[in-house]
Motif scaffolding. Structure first.
Motif, PDB file in Angstrom:
ATOM      1  N   LEU A  33      -3.249   7.927  -4.627  1.00 14.60           N
ATOM      2  CA  LEU A  33      -2.212   8.803  -5.171  1.00 14.60           C
ATOM      3  C   LEU A  33      -2.736  10.245  -5.119  1.00 14.60           C
ATOM      4  CD1 LEU A  33       0.605   8.328  -6.409  1.00 14.60           C
ATOM      5  CD2 LEU A  33      -0.493   8.387  -8.649  1.00 14.60           C
ATOM      6  N   HIS A  34      -2.740  10.790  -3.939  1.00  6.03           N
ATOM      7  CA  HIS A  34      -3.288  12.135  -3.634  1.00  6.03           C
ATOM      8  C   HIS A  34      -4.542  12.452  -4.441  1.00  6.03           C
ATOM      9  CE1 HIS A  34      -0.312  13.156  -6.727  1.00  6.03           C
ATOM     10  NE2 HIS A  34       0.651  12.724  -5.931  1.00  6.03           N
ATOM     11  N   SER A  35      -4.501  13.365  -5.405  1.00  6.40           N
ATOM     12  CA  SER A  35      -5.733  13.735  -6.111  1.00  6.40           C
ATOM     13  C   SER A  35      -6.134  12.735  -7.180  1.00  6.40           C
ATOM     14  CB  SER A  35      -5.573  15.113  -6.757  1.00  6.40           C
ATOM     15  OG  SER A  35      -5.437  16.094  -5.763  1.00  6.40           O
ATOM     16  N   GLY A  36      -5.272  11.785  -7.484  1.00 12.26           N
ATOM     17  CA  GLY A  36      -5.602  10.784  -8.495  1.00 12.26           C
ATOM     18  C   GLY A  36      -4.446  10.558  -9.448  1.00 12.26           C
ATOM     19  N   PHE A  37      -4.620   9.552 -10.316  1.00 10.05           N
ATOM     20  CA  PHE A  37      -3.534   9.131 -11.198  1.00 10.05           C
ATOM     21  C   PHE A  37      -3.181  10.178 -12.249  1.00 10.05           C
ATOM     22  CE2 PHE A  37      -2.239   6.972 -15.163  1.00 10.05           C
ATOM     23  CZ  PHE A  37      -1.080   6.350 -14.719  1.00 10.05           C
ATOM     24  N   ILE A  38      -4.181  10.848 -12.756  1.00  9.06           N
ATOM     25  CA  ILE A  38      -3.910  11.820 -13.824  1.00  9.06           C
ATOM     26  C   ILE A  38      -3.398  13.122 -13.185  1.00  9.06           C
ATOM     27  CG2 ILE A  38      -4.825  12.993 -15.863  1.00  9.06           C
ATOM     28  CD1 ILE A  38      -5.192  10.033 -16.153  1.00  9.06           C
ATOM     29  N   PRO A  39      -2.258  13.612 -13.661  1.00  6.39           N
ATOM     30  CA  PRO A  39      -1.630  14.760 -12.985  1.00  6.39           C
ATOM     31  C   PRO A  39      -2.528  15.998 -12.877  1.00  6.39           C
ATOM     32  CG  PRO A  39      -0.117  13.769 -14.574  1.00  6.39           C
ATOM     33  CD  PRO A  39      -1.428  13.075 -14.757  1.00  6.39           C
ATOM     34  N   SER A  40      -3.521  16.093 -13.763  1.00  8.30           N
ATOM     35  CA  SER A  40      -4.407  17.265 -13.720  1.00  8.30           C
ATOM     36  C   SER A  40      -5.661  17.026 -12.898  1.00  8.30           C
ATOM     37  CB  SER A  40      -4.809  17.659 -15.145  1.00  8.30           C
ATOM     38  OG  SER A  40      -5.468  16.560 -15.766  1.00  8.30           O
ATOM     39  N   ALA A  41      -5.747  15.897 -12.202  1.00  2.00           N
ATOM     40  CA  ALA A  41      -6.984  15.562 -11.471  1.00  2.00           C
ATOM     41  C   ALA A  41      -7.402  16.658 -10.492  1.00  2.00           C
ATOM     42  CB  ALA A  41      -6.797  14.236 -10.732  1.00  2.00           C
ATOM     43  N   TRP A  42      -6.424  17.326  -9.912  1.00  2.00           N
ATOM     44  CA  TRP A  42      -6.747  18.370  -8.918  1.00  2.00           C
ATOM     45  C   TRP A  42      -7.516  19.544  -9.526  1.00  2.00           C
ATOM     46  CZ3 TRP A  42      -4.676  23.407  -9.108  1.00  2.00           C
ATOM     47  CH2 TRP A  42      -3.682  23.613 -10.066  1.00  2.00           C
TER      48      TRP A  42
ATOM     49  N   PRO B  96      -0.947  -6.125 -10.894  1.00  2.00           N
ATOM     50  CA  PRO B  96      -0.463  -5.035 -11.752  1.00  2.00           C
ATOM     51  C   PRO B  96      -1.183  -3.717 -11.448  1.00  2.00           C
ATOM     52  CG  PRO B  96      -1.075  -6.980 -13.046  1.00  2.00           C
ATOM     53  CD  PRO B  96      -1.601  -7.185 -11.664  1.00  2.00           C
ATOM     54  N   GLY B  97      -0.482  -2.639 -11.678  1.00  2.00           N
ATOM     55  CA  GLY B  97      -1.112  -1.330 -11.606  1.00  2.00           C
ATOM     56  C   GLY B  97      -2.145  -1.188 -12.710  1.00  2.00           C
ATOM     57  N   LEU B  98      -3.267  -0.549 -12.409  1.00  2.00           N
ATOM     58  CA  LEU B  98      -4.306  -0.359 -13.427  1.00  2.00           C
ATOM     59  C   LEU B  98      -4.985   0.987 -13.198  1.00  2.00           C
ATOM     60  CD1 LEU B  98      -5.876  -1.551 -15.809  1.00  2.00           C
ATOM     61  CD2 LEU B  98      -7.506  -2.498 -14.153  1.00  2.00           C
ATOM     62  N   ALA B  99      -4.705   1.906 -14.095  1.00  2.00           N
ATOM     63  CA  ALA B  99      -5.371   3.209 -14.024  1.00  2.00           C
ATOM     64  C   ALA B  99      -6.686   3.123 -14.795  1.00  2.00           C
ATOM     65  CB  ALA B  99      -4.472   4.285 -14.621  1.00  2.00           C
ATOM     66  N   THR B 100      -7.701   3.787 -14.271  1.00  3.85           N
ATOM     67  CA  THR B 100      -9.025   3.698 -14.908  1.00  3.85           C
ATOM     68  C   THR B 100      -9.631   5.072 -15.123  1.00  3.85           C
ATOM     69  OG1 THR B 100      -9.976   3.422 -12.706  1.00  3.85           O
ATOM     70  CG2 THR B 100      -9.623   1.416 -13.991  1.00  3.85           C
ATOM     71  N   ILE B 101     -10.272   5.217 -16.295  1.00  3.62           N
ATOM     72  CA  ILE B 101     -11.078   6.410 -16.592  1.00  3.62           C
ATOM     73  C   ILE B 101     -12.426   5.878 -17.072  1.00  3.62           C
ATOM     74  CG2 ILE B 101     -11.294   8.518 -17.938  1.00  3.62           C
ATOM     75  CD1 ILE B 101      -8.239   8.522 -18.249  1.00  3.62           C
ATOM     76  N   ILE B 102     -13.457   6.103 -16.303  1.00  2.00           N
ATOM     77  CA  ILE B 102     -14.730   5.416 -16.511  1.00  2.00           C
ATOM     78  C   ILE B 102     -15.822   6.403 -16.900  1.00  2.00           C
ATOM     79  CG2 ILE B 102     -16.479   3.943 -15.387  1.00  2.00           C
ATOM     80  CD1 ILE B 102     -14.246   2.943 -13.517  1.00  2.00           C
ATOM     81  N   GLY B 103     -16.629   6.004 -17.881  1.00  6.50           N
ATOM     82  CA  GLY B 103     -17.810   6.782 -18.255  1.00  6.50           C
ATOM     83  C   GLY B 103     -18.995   5.845 -18.444  1.00  6.50           C
TER      84      GLY B 103
ATOM     85  N   LEU C 116      -5.382  -0.589  -8.167  1.00  7.17           N
ATOM     86  CA  LEU C 116      -6.122   0.405  -8.957  1.00  7.17           C
ATOM     87  C   LEU C 116      -5.608   1.809  -8.722  1.00  7.17           C
ATOM     88  CD1 LEU C 116      -9.886  -0.518  -8.564  1.00  7.17           C
ATOM     89  CD2 LEU C 116      -8.407  -0.867 -10.566  1.00  7.17           C
ATOM     90  N   MET C 117      -5.549   2.561  -9.829  1.00  6.48           N
ATOM     91  CA  MET C 117      -5.163   3.954  -9.732  1.00  6.48           C
ATOM     92  C   MET C 117      -6.215   4.786 -10.451  1.00  6.48           C
ATOM     93  SD  MET C 117      -1.091   3.411 -10.185  1.00  6.48           S
ATOM     94  CE  MET C 117      -1.353   2.107 -11.347  1.00  6.48           C
ATOM     95  N   PRO C 118      -7.310   5.104  -9.766  1.00  5.42           N
ATOM     96  CA  PRO C 118      -8.369   5.869 -10.424  1.00  5.42           C
ATOM     97  C   PRO C 118      -7.829   7.210 -10.939  1.00  5.42           C
ATOM     98  CG  PRO C 118      -9.141   4.941  -8.345  1.00  5.42           C
ATOM     99  CD  PRO C 118      -7.650   4.764  -8.376  1.00  5.42           C
TER     100      PRO C 118
END
Lengths: 446, 446
Positions: B15-24, B270-277, B392-394
């Motif tokens: 999804l271009h720059s990523g799932f979170i709209p502010s990823a760019w 299923p769609g799965l967005a991930t934010i990993i630390g 996956l939608m990182p």
């Protein structure tokens, strides 16, 4: 700064296994090349190493020929060109897409995508589709008439150009600090409401590296020439004599000038099939081998199709029938019909002679000879103003192109007619075309 | 031979720059990645090195969101996937194309081309298009109603499958000695005459390496589920709980079995967005940084769009409005509407809570945590039968995918849930799907 000498343009038409229908049967040919992306990439890399302007792909949206004997146009050109672009860096990628059985929004987007992914090397060959097999794949029982097809093509092309122009150059901001991504005051609807299409826009894709992909056309008929004069930046024509090609170039460019375009706005690039040998005898032997591998029934049927006559009206040992008229009451392919007639005009010929001269192909001029002979012919046409370059159709691919690149290109370079290296990285740069300025998102016809 | 253990499937949604709209806006992000083919290739290569099943591209045929703040779906997916396929060797390439504003012959040909150029890695995500901006790019003033869109989609898909089946496996002869290229008795018209389409066929392209590209769908509504049960081999769903996903899987697969397909014919992904630390605190910090960079007005507007309510009816500090109904009288996106309601069901929440839980995205589940936490969650869903894998939608690309590949994939492999290497080279092989047999060119619905 002195004016640089006028330079020749060379494209190679990657007609699957090659121009001659029997090319796939040559000893070293891969008979399945027509569906192998690696084949198209290999040909494109040979052309790029020789600094060609572009590769070109034709298209059909149906099986329109006998398929028992020869490969067909199968893989969809824009997708194949995306593959070719990924494996090359400089050479232009020109693909055919029909205005008859597509939507302008989709075509605008696909060629804009190709321009983005290739870094500014895309060209669109604008065609209308005249065969009934294609019509029947898109809900129609017969082919729309010639004038209707061209009226649709003209409006289609206007819509595509407006969509390409719907983003101003400065619309893309992408400023991380302010968080501003796109300046939406610089992205404009086109609000097109015409006879064939209603398209609101804007395109969902920023302005492309070239401003817009290069527009190419192949206008043989009156309507086709008008379309070319209005929109085309290069024309892939079919001509057998310098005089005829010169007249065609003048007609198109005079009309383009009347429409407010520049003095020589449209590059004329006739089709040129080549069969090359180290000696003339070797070239003729190669030609005979290729022709002897084409079933006679195939060649007869193909010629009958171009001329719009029944197969059984063609006798191999007699001249072409008298009083030939445009096939389909003028609704067929004008270009190849006229080119074939011009080939025989004023010369004694039999149907057999015509088929040999066409080498089983349809309409385009075929040169058989040594690299020197072919370079001489190209120079003669170019210097007479009958051609700005050529859309090459090597007899077989990749080897026929390799013969041209190894034999003819060095001669053209020695004579100062063809570049030794690329000066830029876009197709517009290779063709010497301007990068069109953004007109502030205004929908304009030209 | 013992039955191999059931394996998880993993796709990455580029999804271009990523799932979170502010990823760019992240420090290392290239803000122009959304129009850079090299970005998509880079992400695909990371996924291929980790042995993912496929990359996935969504699509829109219009600008359907605010564009001032975030990248949009711009490059046309099938062409971009041709580029990705040229730069990879094993990973599947699944692209979205709408049945609403295309012709089935063109779509059959584009995905068949993608299957040929990728050596058998193509998948088509079948969608209908529900937004008015797209309708207005294709001659319509309003969106066709839900049932009409799905009726067209069903017939469209049948035509595409018939075209893919119009060449028998043995039709391509290519015998240099005899000169026989295609056995035209094994190439068949489909002669489709339906309510929406008349398509005569055959396709002008031989049967593809996979027999046919993999069919993917995302059916949230009743009509969508019926379409999935009839045609889909994998579904990209949206679900927030194991129970809901399990019920969905059972519904689709029960219906598919009723239609004569196998016992678990449709993979549920299923769609799965991930934010990993590395720690949970680090993951939460990354989430907060990403969310804080999304303008509040953008998130509110997006949520209002999913729920089909006016923006000013949403108060950040109060619960969602009561009595929500499907947006557009049921003509909008059912999947995200239901998924969002399920997210808040039975839990105290404010509009602010919902927006934080969705991370500015629309509808899909977001997991925030350590690799261990994410692997545990994936294992739980997988073992419960709620998912056969995930789309996956990182949060951001490529780095969010790299976090998943470095942290989560090794855990899944250690637990025996995910492959350590590819066993085959086609998407059908990765998904464990059969290569469909040629049915002698018969046009069949399933």
């Amino acid at each position: 700064m002195s004016q640089p000498p006028r330079q020749l343009h060379l494209n190679v038409n990657i007609l699957h296994s090659g121009f001659i229908p029997s090319a796939w049967r040559l000893p070293h040919a891969d008979p399945l090349a027509f569906i192998d992306a690696a084949h198209y990439v290999k040909v494109a890399r040979i052309a790029e190493a020789a600094k060609f302007d572009a590769v070109f792909l034709a298209d059909n949206a149906a099986i329109i020929e006998q398929i028992d004997f020869r490969p067909i146009t199968a893989l969809e050109p824009t997708m194949l060109l995306a593959t070719v672009a990924a494996a090359t860096t400089h050479i232009g990628v020109i693909g055919t897409a029909s205005t008859s059985y597509n939507e302008p929004y989709n075509i605008a987007r696909r060629f804009a995508t190709l321009d983005h992914v290739s870094g500014g090397r895309a060209g669109w060959n604008i065609v209308t589709t005249a065969d009934v097999a294609s019509a029947r794949n898109f809900g129609l029982d017969k082919v729309p008439d010639h004038a209707a097809r061209y009226a649709r093509a003209d409006e289609f092309t206007q819509v595509v150009k407006s969509l390409w122009n719907s983003w101003e150059d400065e619309a893309l901001v992408a400023d991380k600090v302010s968080g501003r991504f796109i300046d939406d005051s610089r992205v404009h609807p086109i609000a097109h409401r015409g006879s064939h299409f209603q398209v609101h826009g804007p395109l969902n894709l920023p302005r492309t590296p070239q401003g817009q992909p290069v527009l190419v056309q192949a206008g043989g008929s009156g309507d086709g020439q008008e379309l070319a004069a209005r929109h085309a930046e290069a024309v892939f024509s079919a001509a057998h004599t310098v005089e005829e090609s010169l007249a065609y170039s003048r007609a198109i460019n005079t009309r383009a000038a009347q429409l407010g375009r520049g003095p020589h706005a449209v590059k004329i690039l006739p089709g040129l099939a080549t069969i090359i040998g180290a000696t003339e005898a070797e070239a003729l032997r190669r030609r005979d081998e290729l022709i002897d591998n084409i079933p006679w029934s195939y060649s007869l049927k193909r010629l009958a199709g171009i001329l719009g006559v029944p197969v059984d009206s063609l006798d191999p040992d007699r001249p072409l029938p008298d009083k030939l008229a445009l096939p389909g009451g003028g609704n067929g392919n004008h270009t190849f019909f006229h080119a074939t007639l011009s080939l025989v005009k004023g010369r004694p010929h039999t149907v057999r002679d015509v088929i040999r001269a066409l080498c089983g192909g349809g309409g385009h001029r075929v040169l058989v000879g040594t690299p020197e002979q072919i370079a001489d012919d190209i120079e003669r046409w170019f210097k007479a103003g009958a051609a700005d370059g050529f859309n090459l159709m090597p007899d077989a691919l990749p080897d026929g192109l390799q013969h041209f690149v190894d034999g003819v290109v060095p001669l053209l370079q020695q004579r100062g007619l063809f570049r030794r290296d690329y000066e830029g990285k876009t197709l517009r740069s290779h063709f010497g075309l301007v990068h069109p300025a953004s007109t502030g998102g205004q929908a304009r016809a030209a």
